[in-house]
Design a protein around this motif. Structure first.
Motif, PDB file in Angstrom:
ATOM      1  N   SER A 209      86.435  18.200  98.352  1.00  0.00           N
ATOM      2  CA  SER A 209      85.749  16.960  98.759  1.00  0.00           C
ATOM      3  C   SER A 209      84.267  17.206  98.961  1.00  0.00           C
ATOM      4  N   ILE A 210      83.919  18.368  99.520  1.00  0.00           N
ATOM      5  CA  ILE A 210      82.504  18.688  99.760  1.00  0.00           C
ATOM      6  C   ILE A 210      81.759  18.792  98.426  1.00  0.00           C
ATOM      7  N   LEU A 211      82.363  19.453  97.444  1.00  0.00           N
ATOM      8  CA  LEU A 211      81.688  19.591  96.136  1.00  0.00           C
ATOM      9  C   LEU A 211      81.471  18.222  95.489  1.00  0.00           C
ATOM     10  N   GLU A 212      82.468  17.357  95.611  1.00  0.00           N
ATOM     11  CA  GLU A 212      82.340  16.005  95.039  1.00  0.00           C
ATOM     12  C   GLU A 212      81.208  15.248  95.738  1.00  0.00           C
ATOM     13  N   LEU A 213      81.165  15.380  97.064  1.00  0.00           N
ATOM     14  CA  LEU A 213      80.137  14.700  97.843  1.00  0.00           C
ATOM     15  C   LEU A 213      78.741  15.209  97.484  1.00  0.00           C
ATOM     16  N   VAL A 214      78.578  16.527  97.398  1.00  0.00           N
ATOM     17  CA  VAL A 214      77.265  17.103  97.076  1.00  0.00           C
ATOM     18  C   VAL A 214      76.837  16.648  95.687  1.00  0.00           C
ATOM     19  N   ARG A 215      77.788  16.594  94.753  1.00  0.00           N
ATOM     20  CA  ARG A 215      77.467  16.131  93.389  1.00  0.00           C
ATOM     21  C   ARG A 215      76.976  14.680  93.437  1.00  0.00           C
ATOM     22  N   ASP A 216      77.702  13.836  94.159  1.00  0.00           N
ATOM     23  CA  ASP A 216      77.324  12.417  94.236  1.00  0.00           C
ATOM     24  C   ASP A 216      75.956  12.242  94.902  1.00  0.00           C
ATOM     25  N   ALA A 217      75.713  12.991  95.993  1.00  0.00           N
ATOM     26  CA  ALA A 217      74.487  12.781  96.775  1.00  0.00           C
ATOM     27  C   ALA A 217      73.243  13.240  96.014  1.00  0.00           C
ATOM     28  N   PHE A 218      73.362  14.304  95.230  1.00  0.00           N
ATOM     29  CA  PHE A 218      72.171  14.895  94.609  1.00  0.00           C
ATOM     30  C   PHE A 218      71.986  14.518  93.146  1.00  0.00           C
ATOM     31  N   THR A 219      72.929  13.797  92.549  1.00  0.00           N
ATOM     32  CA  THR A 219      72.754  13.405  91.145  1.00  0.00           C
ATOM     33  C   THR A 219      71.928  12.122  91.075  1.00  0.00           C
ATOM     34  N   SER A 220      70.910  12.132  90.210  1.00  0.00           N
ATOM     35  CA  SER A 220      70.139  10.905  90.005  1.00  0.00           C
ATOM     36  C   SER A 220      69.843  10.783  88.518  1.00  0.00           C
ATOM     37  N   ALA A 221      69.090   9.749  88.154  1.00  0.00           N
ATOM     38  CA  ALA A 221      68.839   9.487  86.733  1.00  0.00           C
ATOM     39  C   ALA A 221      68.169  10.676  86.064  1.00  0.00           C
ATOM     40  N   ASP A 222      67.313  11.399  86.804  1.00  0.00           N
ATOM     41  CA  ASP A 222      66.537  12.471  86.157  1.00  0.00           C
ATOM     42  C   ASP A 222      66.981  13.887  86.515  1.00  0.00           C
ATOM     43  N   ARG A 223      68.065  14.038  87.287  1.00  0.00           N
ATOM     44  CA  ARG A 223      68.512  15.403  87.582  1.00  0.00           C
ATOM     45  C   ARG A 223      69.992  15.434  87.910  1.00  0.00           C
ATOM     46  N   ASP A 224      70.593  16.590  87.645  1.00  0.00           N
ATOM     47  CA  ASP A 224      71.976  16.748  88.090  1.00  0.00           C
ATOM     48  C   ASP A 224      71.961  17.580  89.379  1.00  0.00           C
ATOM     49  N   ALA A 225      73.146  17.834  89.926  1.00  0.00           N
ATOM     50  CA  ALA A 225      73.220  18.474  91.237  1.00  0.00           C
ATOM     51  C   ALA A 225      73.564  19.955  91.120  1.00  0.00           C
ATOM     52  N   SER A 226      73.332  20.534  89.939  1.00  0.00           N
ATOM     53  CA  SER A 226      73.837  21.904  89.744  1.00  0.00           C
ATOM     54  C   SER A 226      73.204  22.909  90.704  1.00  0.00           C
ATOM     55  N   GLU A 227      71.928  22.712  91.023  1.00  0.00           N
ATOM     56  CA  GLU A 227      71.267  23.661  91.933  1.00  0.00           C
ATOM     57  C   GLU A 227      71.935  23.646  93.309  1.00  0.00           C
ATOM     58  N   GLU A 228      72.157  22.457  93.852  1.00  0.00           N
ATOM     59  CA  GLU A 228      72.763  22.357  95.181  1.00  0.00           C
ATOM     60  C   GLU A 228      74.224  22.816  95.160  1.00  0.00           C
ATOM     61  N   LEU A 229      74.934  22.498  94.073  1.00  0.00           N
ATOM     62  CA  LEU A 229      76.335  22.953  93.973  1.00  0.00           C
ATOM     63  C   LEU A 229      76.385  24.480  93.943  1.00  0.00           C
ATOM     64  N   ASP A 230      75.454  25.093  93.231  1.00  0.00           N
ATOM     65  CA  ASP A 230      75.399  26.562  93.195  1.00  0.00           C
ATOM     66  C   ASP A 230      75.148  27.127  94.585  1.00  0.00           C
TER      67      ASP A 230
END
Ligand SMILES: CC(C)(COP(=O)(O)OP(=O)(O)OC[C@H]1O[C@@H](n2cnc3c(N)ncnc32)[C@H](O)[C@@H]1OP(=O)(O)O)[C@@H](O)C(=O)NCCC(=O)NCCS
Length: 176
Positions: free
Chosen positions: A19-40
């Motif tokens: 659930s945390i990974l899903e949440l971090v992905r949702d919170a940090f993904t935007s039109a111009d970036r993905d959340a890979s840095e925060e997920l890492d």
């Protein structure tokens, strides 16, 4: 600002991780970036140095809507704790959940008699919790450069000004 009366904050458990990974992905993904840095960062901190009592989730019903974690690091050869990252589900932002997570994390850090906490973040957001620029305190995070206004320190009651030097996150340290 009213906080959802149904929202509770508790220590995260290994069962929350998907659930945390899903949440971090949702919170940090935007039109111009993905959340890979925060997920890492989240996954590496779990692997290399999470402080279990300083990893918190905000929960509404049984849904994880907020998360903050702290990981071990090093300032000039002494252990120091860093917050990274803080995430609130887009559908629940602006309702006080981020503030409640940071406040509870700071309360626990004081209870654990930590001298300070550091983080890389927006001074406009974290200033309200007492975070201040690290440069004047002699603490430097090299990847962003000396004196960068985004590398912040929250001095706690047991602050000791001899904590000075370069900061390194646990996930940046070479395996020892
Ligand atoms: C930033 C974040 C954690 C804040 O959580 P939240 O629950 O929405 O925040 P709160 O409701 O406790 O606080 C809202 C306040 O923070 C301010 N705020 C929100 N995001 C901000 C940002 N990036 N920079 C500065 N201020 C910000 C709002 O303007 C509001 O201010 P006000 O109280 O004066 O009206 C959340 O919006 C989020 O997950 N964003 C995406 C991920 C992210 O950027 N995380 C890193 C934080 S540096």
């Amino acid at each position: 600002m009213t906080t959802d009366p149904e929202m509770t904050i508790r220590t995260a458990t290994p069962g929350d991780r998907d659930s945390i990974l899903e949440l971090v992905r949702d919170a940090f993904t935007s039109a111009d970036r993905d959340a890979s840095e925060e997920l890492d960062i989240v996954v590496s901190t779990w692997a290399r140095g999470v402080v279990p009592e300083l990893e918190l989730v905000a929960v509404v019903g049984d849904v994880v809507v907020g998360h903050v974690m702290a990981g071990r690091g090093d300032i000039g050869g002494r252990e120091a704790v860093a917050v990274a990252p803080l995430a609130v589900a887009p559908s629940h932002q602006g309702a006080g959940i981020g503030s409640a997570l940071v406040s509870e994390l700071l309360r626990r850090a004081e209870a654990a008699a930590l001298p300070l906490i550091v983080l890389l973040g927006n001074p406009g957001y974290y200033g309200r919790f007492g975070f201040e620029p690290s440069g004047p305190l002699g603490i430097v995070y090299r990847p962003v450069g000396e004196g960068d206004p985004h590398f912040l320190v929250r001095r706690l009651a047991g602050y000791d000004p001899s904590y000075r030097g370069d900061f390194t996150y646990c996930w940046e340290a070479r395996p020892g």
